[in-house]
Design an enzyme around this catalytic site. Structure first.
Site, PDB file in Angstrom:
ATOM      1  N   CYS A  71       0.839  -1.204   0.000  1.00 59.35           N
ATOM      2  CA  CYS A  71       0.000   0.000   0.000  1.00 59.35           C
ATOM      3  C   CYS A  71       0.866   1.243   0.000  1.00 59.35           C
ATOM      4  O   CYS A  71       1.701   1.441   0.882  1.00 59.35           O
ATOM      5  CB  CYS A  71      -0.908   0.030   1.232  1.00 59.35           C
ATOM      6  SG  CYS A  71      -1.842   1.574   1.339  1.00 59.35           S
ATOM      7  N   CYS A  77      -1.145   6.692   6.583  1.00 64.37           N
ATOM      8  CA  CYS A  77      -2.388   6.223   7.171  1.00 64.37           C
ATOM      9  C   CYS A  77      -2.067   5.566   8.516  1.00 64.37           C
ATOM     10  O   CYS A  77      -1.048   4.929   8.671  1.00 64.37           O
ATOM     11  CB  CYS A  77      -3.020   5.215   6.216  1.00 64.37           C
ATOM     12  SG  CYS A  77      -4.398   4.315   6.900  1.00 64.37           S
ATOM     13  N   CYS A  80      -2.301   0.547   9.129  1.00 64.42           N
ATOM     14  CA  CYS A  80      -1.357  -0.585   9.126  1.00 64.42           C
ATOM     15  C   CYS A  80      -0.018  -0.139   9.672  1.00 64.42           C
ATOM     16  O   CYS A  80       0.836   0.339   8.931  1.00 64.42           O
ATOM     17  CB  CYS A  80      -1.138  -1.083   7.698  1.00 64.42           C
ATOM     18  SG  CYS A  80      -2.555  -1.894   6.990  1.00 64.42           S
ATOM     19  N   CYS A 410      -9.182  -8.576  22.982  1.00 61.78           N
ATOM     20  CA  CYS A 410      -8.565  -7.847  21.866  1.00 61.78           C
ATOM     21  C   CYS A 410      -7.519  -6.869  22.370  1.00 61.78           C
ATOM     22  O   CYS A 410      -7.065  -6.007  21.633  1.00 61.78           O
ATOM     23  CB  CYS A 410      -9.633  -7.135  21.040  1.00 61.78           C
ATOM     24  SG  CYS A 410     -10.627  -6.008  22.017  1.00 61.78           S
TER      25      CYS A 410
END
Ligand code: SAH
Length: 455
Positions: A71, A77, A80, A410
């Site tokens: 990417c 961004c 990731c 999580c």
């Protein structure tokens, strides 16, 4: 060493947010976008007594753990954080992260953490995307992702973690907004209409859901949006969610249907689920099955057990376990999710599951107080959000003393905190299984088996 100094060092570790960590002259430096094994030149940006933050200037020698990130926006961004790390190294990083948290936060000496279960194909896995809509500096209408730590929108319509169909849906919506002059929301002024576009996809059913999150009650030119979207293959649900509040929370309380149903369906294993825009649903359907199968294995059911599934969402784990248990009780705070859970039990002809709306830490103790022995369960499953469980809930669980606890988490830091409590109140930590639900990000999901000490 001071601000603006240039240093050369080798990175030897990776921080919890994916940043590289290296040491020089007794100082620990955190360097974004540097990976373990890299030799780098970096500029000191901020210094504290024993550590500092530096900006990566140049990679002098590349780590063997590096891979070419597919990417082009991965650095800007925030999504990731570790796309440049090879997938095998990512899995190892996650295992270590869990292990370190269990040691340092949980106080476990030598916890049994299994190698992370990864994906065959760790891209295009996300079944849900939430695109902010706004304007760029030139005033052009854009949708995409927030740049790391800002609310500037990077106009990316094709995120490699998401489904390929997202881009087409987004551009149809943006074109229609432009054609009819439908405005985007402006966070600074609180004016304008469309805030977010939420898209969900049923991996097995191939059904699509589009939800317009708007500042206002009515989506202007709704019929035109329906017209361009409704004939896309699999388009099942077009809804509007009303969010007139200032702030970062994406969804408001109220949702109504513009076209089709108010939900889509999907399968996990053989069980079908109805999913509303407001309900939580695991974002990686392939790995969810891996996760739930592990939870089922740890629950070790014979058909005779009573099970509590706390933080049950739309009843996914509850119904998965109900197939093998005598009775399952689910508790969840979002009313719409419980409505989905009840509907999901019916649609799968599962009659041994019962659901309650409310806070786990309130509903479960109240039920125990009212029902005494009858509330006793052999197995309790918890799957809390990142902040983990309230201590009062953990205390109640220990008091009710199920034979087994299955903890799905999580966030391994709050997991470690909660396991410390459970293991000092009558439970043994048997095994921790990290499952890679969120490839290329630093997030890690775990499922944990605990047994009552006297068992
Ligand atoms: N087990 C489900 C959902 C897990 S996500 C699944 O695998 O799909 C965590 C869920 O906890 C969310 O649905 C959230 O709405 C819910 N939740 C958050 N705080 C809660 C609380 N205090 N009590 C009960 N549920 C809560």
């Amino acid at each position: 060493m001071k601000k603006d100094d240039i240093v050369t060092l080798t990175i030897d570790d990776i921080g919890t947010n994916g940043e590289g960590i290296g040491r020089t002259e007794g100082i620990t430096l955190f360097i974004k976008d540097a990976l373990p094994g890299d030799m780098v030149r970096a500029k000191i940006m901020k210094m504290k007594k024993t550590y500092g933050y530096a900006r990566l200037m140049e990679i002098l020698k590349e780590s063997t753990m590096r891979t070419t990130p597919p990417c082009p926006e991965h650095k800007r961004c925030g999504g990731c954080q570790i796309q440049a790390l090879s997938y095998g190294s990512q899995l190892k990083f996650k295992e270590n992260k869990v292990c370190n948290n269990l040691k340092h936060i949980g106080g476990f000496e030598n916890p049994k953490v299994l190698p992370t279960l990864g994906m065959q194909e760790p891209y295009r896995y996300r079944n849900k995307a939430q695109f902010p809509v706004g304007y760029d500096k030139e005033g052009n209408l854009v949708a995409g992702f927030f740049a790391s730590r800002t609310h500037n929108i990077i106009p990316v319509q094709d995120c490699l973690l998401g489904k390929e169909g997202n881009g087409r849906i987004l551009s149809l919506i943006l074109d229609t907004m432009k054609s009819y002059g439908v405005s985007a929301y402006d966070e600074k002024t609180g004016k304008g209409c469309v805030r977010h576009i939420l898209i969900r996809y049923g991996e097995k059913t191939k059904e699509w859901m589009v939800c317009f999150v708007i500042n206002g009650k009515k989506l202007p030119h709704a019929e035109s949006f329906i017209e361009v979207l409704k004939d896309l293959p699999g388009m099942t649900s077009i809804t509007v969610n009303i969010n007139e509040a200032r702030g970062n929370v994406i969804l408001g309380e109220e949702t109504y249907t513009l076209y089709g149903q108010g939900y889509i369906t999907d399968y996990i294993g053989t069980i079908s689920f109805q999913i509303s825009p407001q309900s939580f649903y695991q974002v990686n359907p392939v790995q969810t099955e891996v996760l739930y199968n592990k939870a089922l294995e740890y629950a070790n059911l014979t058909g005779e057990e009573t099970v509590w599934d706390l933080y049950c969402g739309i009843g996914t784990i509850s119904l998965f376990l109900a197939q093998k248990a005598k009775k399952v009780y689910g508790v969840e705070i979002v009313p719409q999710a419980i409505a989905d859970a009840k509907e999901n039990a019916l649609r799968n002809h599962i009659s041994n599951a019962e659901f309650f709306v409310g806070k786990a830490e309130e509903v479960y103790p109240a039920y125990c107080a009212a029902h005494g022995e009858e509330a006793r369960a052999e197995v309790i499953v918890v799957d809390p959000p990142r902040k983990g469980c309230e201590e009062s809930l953990l205390a109640m669980m220990c008091e009710m003393a199920p034979q087994r606890i299955v903890y799905v988490s999580c966030d391994s830091a709050t997991l470690a905190r909660d396991l410390k409590y459970l293991c000092s109140h009558g439970y043994d930590l048997v095994e921790v299984q990290p499952v890679d639900q969120f490839g290329h990000t630093v997030h890690v999901e775990c499922v944990v088996a605990l047994h009552r000490v006297d068992m």
